[in-house]
Design an enzyme around this catalytic site. Structure first.
Site, PDB file in Angstrom:
ATOM      1  N   ASN A 127     -10.055  -1.206  -0.290  1.00  0.00           N
ATOM      2  CA  ASN A 127      -8.612  -0.979  -0.250  1.00  0.00           C
ATOM      3  C   ASN A 127      -7.992  -1.514  -1.540  1.00  0.00           C
ATOM      4  OD1 ASN A 127      -5.862  -1.069   0.170  1.00  0.00           O
ATOM      5  ND2 ASN A 127      -5.973  -2.015   2.199  1.00  0.00           N
TER       6      ASN A 127
ATOM      7  N   HIS B 285      -3.872   6.738   2.238  1.00  0.00           N
ATOM      8  CA  HIS B 285      -4.156   5.383   1.762  1.00  0.00           C
ATOM      9  C   HIS B 285      -5.509   4.953   2.312  1.00  0.00           C
ATOM     10  CE1 HIS B 285      -4.113   1.253   0.899  1.00  0.00           C
ATOM     11  NE2 HIS B 285      -3.819   0.855   2.120  1.00  0.00           N
TER      12      HIS B 285
ATOM     13  N   CYS C  53       0.812  -1.221   0.000  1.00  0.00           N
ATOM     14  CA  CYS C  53       0.000   0.000   0.000  1.00  0.00           C
ATOM     15  C   CYS C  53       0.845   1.271   0.000  1.00  0.00           C
ATOM     16  CB  CYS C  53      -0.944   0.000   1.183  1.00  0.00           C
ATOM     17  SG  CYS C  53      -1.999  -1.446   1.176  1.00  0.00           S
TER      18      CYS C  53
HETATM   19  N1  ACO Z   1     -17.973 -10.357   9.360  1.00  0.00           N
HETATM   20  C1  ACO Z   1     -18.445 -10.690  10.577  1.00  0.00           C
HETATM   21  N2  ACO Z   1     -17.638 -10.942  11.629  1.00  0.00           N
HETATM   22  C2  ACO Z   1     -16.325 -10.868  11.424  1.00  0.00           C
HETATM   23  C3  ACO Z   1     -15.769 -10.532  10.168  1.00  0.00           C
HETATM   24  C4  ACO Z   1     -16.646 -10.273   9.110  1.00  0.00           C
HETATM   25  N3  ACO Z   1     -16.230  -9.930   7.876  1.00  0.00           N
HETATM   26  N4  ACO Z   1     -14.420 -10.525  10.274  1.00  0.00           N
HETATM   27  C5  ACO Z   1     -14.121 -10.842  11.541  1.00  0.00           C
HETATM   28  N5  ACO Z   1     -15.265 -11.051  12.234  1.00  0.00           N
HETATM   29  C6  ACO Z   1     -15.412 -11.408  13.644  1.00  0.00           C
HETATM   30  C7  ACO Z   1     -14.175 -12.056  14.182  1.00  0.00           C
HETATM   31  O1  ACO Z   1     -14.214 -13.439  13.947  1.00  0.00           O
HETATM   32  C8  ACO Z   1     -14.241 -11.687  15.645  1.00  0.00           C
HETATM   33  O2  ACO Z   1     -15.142 -12.570  16.261  1.00  0.00           O
HETATM   34  P1  ACO Z   1     -14.837 -13.125  17.746  1.00  0.00           P
HETATM   35  O3  ACO Z   1     -14.805 -11.888  18.619  1.00  0.00           O
HETATM   36  O4  ACO Z   1     -15.999 -14.019  17.996  1.00  0.00           O
HETATM   37  O5  ACO Z   1     -13.518 -13.800  17.657  1.00  0.00           O
HETATM   38  C9  ACO Z   1     -14.876 -10.306  15.643  1.00  0.00           C
HETATM   39  O6  ACO Z   1     -15.557 -10.182  14.391  1.00  0.00           O
HETATM   40  C10 ACO Z   1     -13.898  -9.164  15.806  1.00  0.00           C
HETATM   41  O7  ACO Z   1     -12.796  -9.373  14.919  1.00  0.00           O
HETATM   42  P2  ACO Z   1     -11.572  -8.380  14.872  1.00  0.00           P
HETATM   43  O8  ACO Z   1     -10.559  -8.903  13.909  1.00  0.00           O
HETATM   44  O9  ACO Z   1     -11.129  -8.096  16.274  1.00  0.00           O
HETATM   45  O10 ACO Z   1     -12.263  -7.078  14.277  1.00  0.00           O
HETATM   46  P3  ACO Z   1     -11.671  -5.625  14.171  1.00  0.00           P
HETATM   47  O11 ACO Z   1     -12.537  -4.697  14.913  1.00  0.00           O
HETATM   48  O12 ACO Z   1     -10.189  -5.582  14.426  1.00  0.00           O
HETATM   49  O13 ACO Z   1     -11.877  -5.297  12.625  1.00  0.00           O
HETATM   50  C11 ACO Z   1     -10.606  -5.210  10.585  1.00  0.00           C
HETATM   51  C12 ACO Z   1     -11.252  -6.098  11.650  1.00  0.00           C
HETATM   52  C13 ACO Z   1     -11.717  -4.404   9.910  1.00  0.00           C
HETATM   53  C14 ACO Z   1      -9.914  -6.093   9.575  1.00  0.00           C
HETATM   54  C15 ACO Z   1      -9.619  -4.232  11.269  1.00  0.00           C
HETATM   55  O14 ACO Z   1      -8.782  -4.931  12.153  1.00  0.00           O
HETATM   56  C16 ACO Z   1      -8.759  -3.519  10.273  1.00  0.00           C
HETATM   57  O15 ACO Z   1      -9.224  -2.772   9.425  1.00  0.00           O
HETATM   58  N6  ACO Z   1      -7.425  -3.676  10.380  1.00  0.00           N
HETATM   59  C17 ACO Z   1      -6.499  -3.067   9.479  1.00  0.00           C
HETATM   60  C18 ACO Z   1      -6.514  -3.794   8.198  1.00  0.00           C
HETATM   61  C19 ACO Z   1      -5.596  -3.125   7.210  1.00  0.00           C
HETATM   62  O16 ACO Z   1      -5.641  -1.930   7.038  1.00  0.00           O
HETATM   63  N7  ACO Z   1      -4.746  -3.899   6.595  1.00  0.00           N
HETATM   64  C20 ACO Z   1      -3.789  -3.317   5.733  1.00  0.00           C
HETATM   65  C21 ACO Z   1      -3.972  -3.864   4.406  1.00  0.00           C
HETATM   66  S1  ACO Z   1      -3.036  -2.873   3.391  1.00  0.00           S
HETATM   67  C22 ACO Z   1      -1.852  -3.746   2.534  1.00  0.00           C
HETATM   68  O17 ACO Z   1      -0.702  -3.488   2.684  1.00  0.00           O
HETATM   69  C23 ACO Z   1      -2.298  -4.807   1.573  1.00  0.00           C
END
Ligand code: ACO
Length: 334
Positions: free
Chosen positions: A289, A259, A117
């Site tokens: 993204n 980003h 990214c």
């Molecule tokens: N739908 C429903 N439930 C879900 C989903 C989904 N799509 N995904 C995860 N859950 C559940 C999980 O299983 C978890 O359940 P549990 O509590 O029973 O275990 C719960 O929701 C919470 O999961 P978290 O992973 O803690 O959710 P979080 O609030 O952290 O959000 C997210 C997840 C949106 C991915 C967030 O962490 C995020 O945006 N992180 C940054 C991601 C990012 O920017 N990555 C960079 C990519 S860029 C690159 O270089 C390619």
């Protein structure tokens, strides 16, 4: 670089998004998720998905063609193409070579940059150095991604985030005394954090086999929670550095083009930087993204609809797999 009038100026922008729209409701039919879960946590409602025959080089060529048209530059005038991508058409050759052929950039040296990214910022930084050193006069900088090809569509923790698309800018050498152009760039890397976001197989360490396919190891794996924390800290830090290096204060920032990883990350970074959300360009709601394409796509949208005007101080900030991070400040206009 001793000539005080020498500038690397951004003279044109372009963007390309595939036609197919994949909504959160569509995703909820593929994995156990919902719009009610995805939107509040990410700011994403839909993303674009490239067609089977639509590749990174095609999307990069479309965005680059538009950027050249808007800059008033002919293909044969381009002497360097730097393409940021983690999803090249094939592992070999570089996708930029295919773009060269598609666009007739007959006088350009072409290479790809792999910085996820942060790729567009890294590529913009390279373009700036080439232009200021005198090694190039007219450079195409593109970010293009077919993230749908490396997304595990059975993994709800990652498949909700990514989309496909491409963006591009033309960077030109100017000796005419303009105050516009790229004022600063700042970049950083921490390879010890590589395991937070990676693709386990398909490279030389672990070539694709029936076993890796069965284990779905050719797709992105991510520790989203930990990434979130580093994203806010590193993106805010590097962006503040680029703003200060440009001799600006937060109140001088007319537009922040971050980003587009997650709206909550963007809001947290903007708050840390003391830039109000009215001055932040976001398109994540409809693009998701798009990795290296995300900043040039958001930039192009804001330039094309007239939000970004000549003389504006425009700031880019990013982070991504690596981990990598980067920022740049551009005073807009030729
Ligand atoms: N739908 C429903 N439930 C879900 C989903 C989904 N799509 N995904 C995860 N859950 C559940 C999980 O299983 C978890 O359940 P549990 O509590 O029973 O275990 C719960 O929701 C919470 O999961 P978290 O992973 O803690 O959710 P979080 O609030 O952290 O959000 C997210 C997840 C949106 C991915 C967030 O962490 C995020 O945006 N992180 C940054 C991601 C990012 O920017 N990555 C960079 C990519 S860029 C690159 O270089 C390619």
């Amino acid at each position: 670089m001793n000539n005080p009038n020498l500038r690397a100026v951004v003279t044109g922008t372009g963007g390309y998004l595939p036609e197919r729209v994949l909504t959160n409701d569509d995703l909820s039919k593929m994995v156990d998720t919902s719009d009610a879960w995805i939107y509040p946590r990410t700011g994403i409602r839909s993303r674009r998905i490239a067609g089977a025959d639509e590749n990174v080089s095609d999307m990069a060529a479309a965005a680059s063609r538009q950027a050249m048209e808007r800059a008033g530059v002919r293909p044969e005038e381009i002497d360097l193409l730097v393409l940021a991508t983690i999803t090249p058409d094939t592992p070999l050759p570089a996708a930029s070579c295919l773009v060269q052929d598609k666009l007739g950039l007959v006088n350009a040296t072409c290479f790809d940059i792999v910085a996820a990214c942060s790729g567009f910022i890294y590529a913009l930084d390279v373009a700036r150095q080439y232009v200021l050193s005198g090694a190039a006069r007219k450079v195409l900088v593109a970010g293009s991604e077919k993230m749908s090809a490396i997304t595990d569509w059975t993994d709800r923790t990652t498949c909700i985030l990514f989309g496909d698309g491409a963006g591009a800018v033309v960077v030109e050498r100017s000796e005419g005394g303009t105050q516009n152009g790229i004022l600063s760039t700042a970049t950083g890397t921490d390879g010890s954090l590589a395991p937070l976001l990676y693709v386990p197989a398909g490279g030389s360490a672990r070539p694709t086999t029936a076993e890796t396919l069965a284990a779905r190891e050719g797709f992105v794996r991510m520790d989203g929670h930990t990434i979130f924390k580093y994203a806010v800290r590193n993106m805010a830090g590097v962006t503040a550095k680029a703003v200060a290096d440009a001799g600006l204060k937060p109140s001088d920032v007319d537009w922040f083009v971050p980003h587009q990883a997650n709206l909550r990350i963007i809001q947290a970074v903007a708050k840390t930087m003391d830039v109000p959300m009215e001055r932040v360009v976001t398109n994540i709601e409809t693009t998701g993204n798009t990795t290296a394409a995300s900043i040039p796509l958001a930039l192009h949208a804001a330039v094309a609809d007239g939000r970004i005007r000549d003389g504006d101080n425009v700031v880019f900030g990013s982070f991504g797999a690596g981990l990598t991070w980067g920022a740049a400040v551009v005073r807009w206009g030729k």
